[in-house]
Motif scaffolding. Sequence first.
Motif, PDB file in Angstrom:
ATOM      1  N   VAL A 191       0.854  -1.178   0.000  1.00 18.66           N
ATOM      2  CA  VAL A 191       0.000   0.000   0.000  1.00 18.66           C
ATOM      3  C   VAL A 191       0.893   1.232   0.000  1.00 18.66           C
ATOM      4  CG1 VAL A 191      -1.890   1.142   1.158  1.00 18.66           C
ATOM      5  CG2 VAL A 191      -1.696  -1.328   1.265  1.00 18.66           C
TER       6      VAL A 191
ATOM      7  N   GLN B 292      -2.552   0.799  11.850  1.00 18.76           N
ATOM      8  CA  GLN B 292      -2.130   0.086  13.041  1.00 18.76           C
ATOM      9  C   GLN B 292      -0.904   0.766  13.632  1.00 18.76           C
ATOM     10  OE1 GLN B 292      -0.850  -3.834  12.117  1.00 18.76           O
ATOM     11  NE2 GLN B 292      -0.757  -4.510  14.242  1.00 18.76           N
TER      12      GLN B 292
ATOM     13  N   GLU C 181       5.960  -5.618  12.204  1.00 23.18           N
ATOM     14  CA  GLU C 181       4.677  -6.268  11.952  1.00 23.18           C
ATOM     15  C   GLU C 181       4.859  -7.521  11.105  1.00 23.18           C
ATOM     16  OE1 GLU C 181       0.365  -5.020  10.115  1.00 23.18           O
ATOM     17  OE2 GLU C 181       2.215  -4.919   8.970  1.00 23.18           O
ATOM     18  N   GLN C 182       5.666  -7.396  10.043  1.00 21.59           N
ATOM     19  CA  GLN C 182       5.920  -8.551   9.173  1.00 21.59           C
ATOM     20  C   GLN C 182       6.591  -9.671   9.953  1.00 21.59           C
ATOM     21  OE1 GLN C 182       5.371  -9.343   6.046  1.00 21.59           O
ATOM     22  NE2 GLN C 182       4.890  -7.472   4.918  1.00 21.59           N
TER      23      GLN C 182
ATOM     24  N   HIS D 125       2.888 -11.046   4.873  1.00 25.86           N
ATOM     25  CA  HIS D 125       1.601 -10.867   5.540  1.00 25.86           C
ATOM     26  C   HIS D 125       1.113  -9.485   5.193  1.00 25.86           C
ATOM     27  CE1 HIS D 125      -1.416 -10.569   8.686  1.00 25.86           C
ATOM     28  NE2 HIS D 125      -0.841  -9.457   9.095  1.00 25.86           N
TER      29      HIS D 125
ATOM     30  N   PRO E 215      -0.767  -6.122   5.712  1.00 33.78           N
ATOM     31  CA  PRO E 215      -1.308  -5.413   6.866  1.00 33.78           C
ATOM     32  C   PRO E 215      -2.789  -5.166   6.666  1.00 33.78           C
ATOM     33  CG  PRO E 215      -0.062  -3.912   5.464  1.00 33.78           C
ATOM     34  CD  PRO E 215       0.122  -5.275   4.896  1.00 33.78           C
TER      35      PRO E 215
ATOM     36  N   HIS F 134      -4.562  -2.498   7.661  1.00 30.94           N
ATOM     37  CA  HIS F 134      -4.970  -1.136   7.355  1.00 30.94           C
ATOM     38  C   HIS F 134      -3.839  -0.393   6.667  1.00 30.94           C
ATOM     39  CE1 HIS F 134      -8.410  -1.836   9.969  1.00 30.94           C
ATOM     40  NE2 HIS F 134      -7.565  -2.296  10.882  1.00 30.94           N
ATOM     41  N   GLY F 135      -3.224  -0.956   5.609  1.00 30.30           N
ATOM     42  CA  GLY F 135      -2.118  -0.289   4.946  1.00 30.30           C
ATOM     43  C   GLY F 135      -0.880  -0.363   5.829  1.00 30.30           C
ATOM     44  N   LEU F 136       0.026   0.604   5.590  1.00 30.41           N
ATOM     45  CA  LEU F 136       1.293   0.556   6.308  1.00 30.41           C
ATOM     46  C   LEU F 136       1.089   0.896   7.785  1.00 30.41           C
ATOM     47  CD1 LEU F 136       3.485   2.305   3.641  1.00 30.41           C
ATOM     48  CD2 LEU F 136       3.701  -0.068   4.399  1.00 30.41           C
ATOM     49  N   PRO F 137       1.735   0.121   8.678  1.00 27.23           N
ATOM     50  CA  PRO F 137       1.624   0.437  10.102  1.00 27.23           C
ATOM     51  C   PRO F 137       2.486   1.654  10.425  1.00 27.23           C
ATOM     52  CG  PRO F 137       3.141  -1.381   9.770  1.00 27.23           C
ATOM     53  CD  PRO F 137       2.611  -1.032   8.421  1.00 27.23           C
TER      54      PRO F 137
END
Lengths: 208, 347
Positions: free
Chosen positions: A104, A118, A195-196, B5, B7, B9-12
């Motif tokens: 994104v 997040q 996160e990854q 994986h 995310p 909601h887009g980039l954290p």
Amino acid sequence: MDLNSDQGLGRLTDEELVERYRSGQDGVFEELVVRYQETLFHFLMRFVGRRAVAEDLFQEAFLQVHLSIDTFDTSRRFRPWLFTIAANKARDWLRRNNQINAHVLSAPLEAGNDDGRQVIDLLESPVPLPDLTAEREETRRLVQDTVQALPDHLKEVLLLAYFQRLAYKDIAQMLGVPLGTVKSRLHAAVAAFAEQWRAAQGEWADQL
Amino acid sequence: MERQHKPKHGLPQLSAQDAELVDAMLDWLSGPGQDQAAEAWPGGQESPRAGRVAEWMSLIGSCPVEKPGRDLLAGTLAKVKDAEQTERFRRQIEYLTTPSRRWNWSDMGAVAAILLVGVSLLWPSLGYTRSEARRIACANNLGAAGAAMNSYASDHQGQMPRSGNFAGVPWYRVGQNSQTGQTAQGQVQSNSAHLYLIIRQGYINPAALACPENEQAAMSLPQGQFDWPNPDAVSYSYQNQFTARPIVLEGVPHLAILADKNPLFLIRIKPGQQGAELTFRKDLPATTASRFHRGGQNILRGDGTVLWSSQPWLPGSERDNIWLLHGLDHYQGTESPTRSDDAHLIP
């Protein structure tokens, strides 16, 4: 001290080497290439992820340095200029070969936007590692994959700021973006990595 | 990597406190900690959060990377050298196509050489290796030189290019009197100055006597010179002209008169232009090939033909070594042929 000997060249700054190269002194360009051989190759290797491509881009970057040497302002630092050239070459290659990491990219990065992004709190996130019985090599490979999977514009800033230790202001100038954007991308890179990584650990644990 | 994986909601984004700590760590690494390991960041000890940030950054920092290959340096320098070569040819083309210049037929050889080497550089699919193309271009140079010498001979009682008074003068002092061509006693000091006559009198341009493999070759020289500026600028060795009588070109159709540079004589210019020093390489075999091309040399004969030979003599000749004089194994730089069929190409 003989500044024309190999040892003498080694004591000159990058900018002094450029001046000497312009004046036609032998051996100077080789000194520059040797000086940056590892660090620039590592940057390109981590950026594009392919050895043969990284080597080609390395050569192209120094060819560009040779062709543009007269335009370099020796009152500025050579290192950011070199990495700007290399990063441009790498980005061009990624674009031409449709290797842009699909992610994104348009998601806003500025903190404070109420966009449902997040928020990663590293204090709440212990660094999960693979099973202690796993080979260390497995961890390193996983780190490599995770860094490689980051969106290119985040990965680039992470590589320049963290691995190459370039200052934020230098990176901002190199990329032609505001200082705040450099910081935002860097923070997002770290967050995305965390996160990854956690997600990958979770999947891996499920497989065990 | 199969473990990607997406995310939700887009980039954290990083928490504000963590962002501040990451900035502090990187600020240290780009400044006082430039030459230290990331794990040495002092800020990592200041709080549990800082310690956790340091752990994550340390994990990221463990990203492995391969070392560069052993050929990367050589490949990079070769690429730059090719670019310099291309630029030299571009300048040569520019020189040859200067509107005010009048073309002479000897320029054609230079153009042919440029085209051959330029094509090999720009269109590898033609199948020439670069070294082959340069060898062919060099052979073209010699062909052009042969034609230039023929023209010179036509204008000078059939004689090969030869200049001035020089009895007993060393033949290796290249460039020592490049401005005047002579010693104070009016003597020519190098064999290359004899060859230079065809440049000086406009029978050929300097670029056509520049071997593509000679990085020190002079592509252009000031008008009015009498010699190349130094030994390294000379690409080709010329038949020793320090003979009792001038050599008539027509009388030596099968003699080697010009070739790639003689590898058995090294000339070193003393500092401050205090003369030159000749070294005869006795340590090398007499059959050593010229160093510009691998495994042999181009040789121009008196009749204008150019031949490639892996040995320093003309194919079919009686093994007349073109680097050395018959029966001589010691040189001071004043020797000259005593037989008209003894090729001795210098410097």
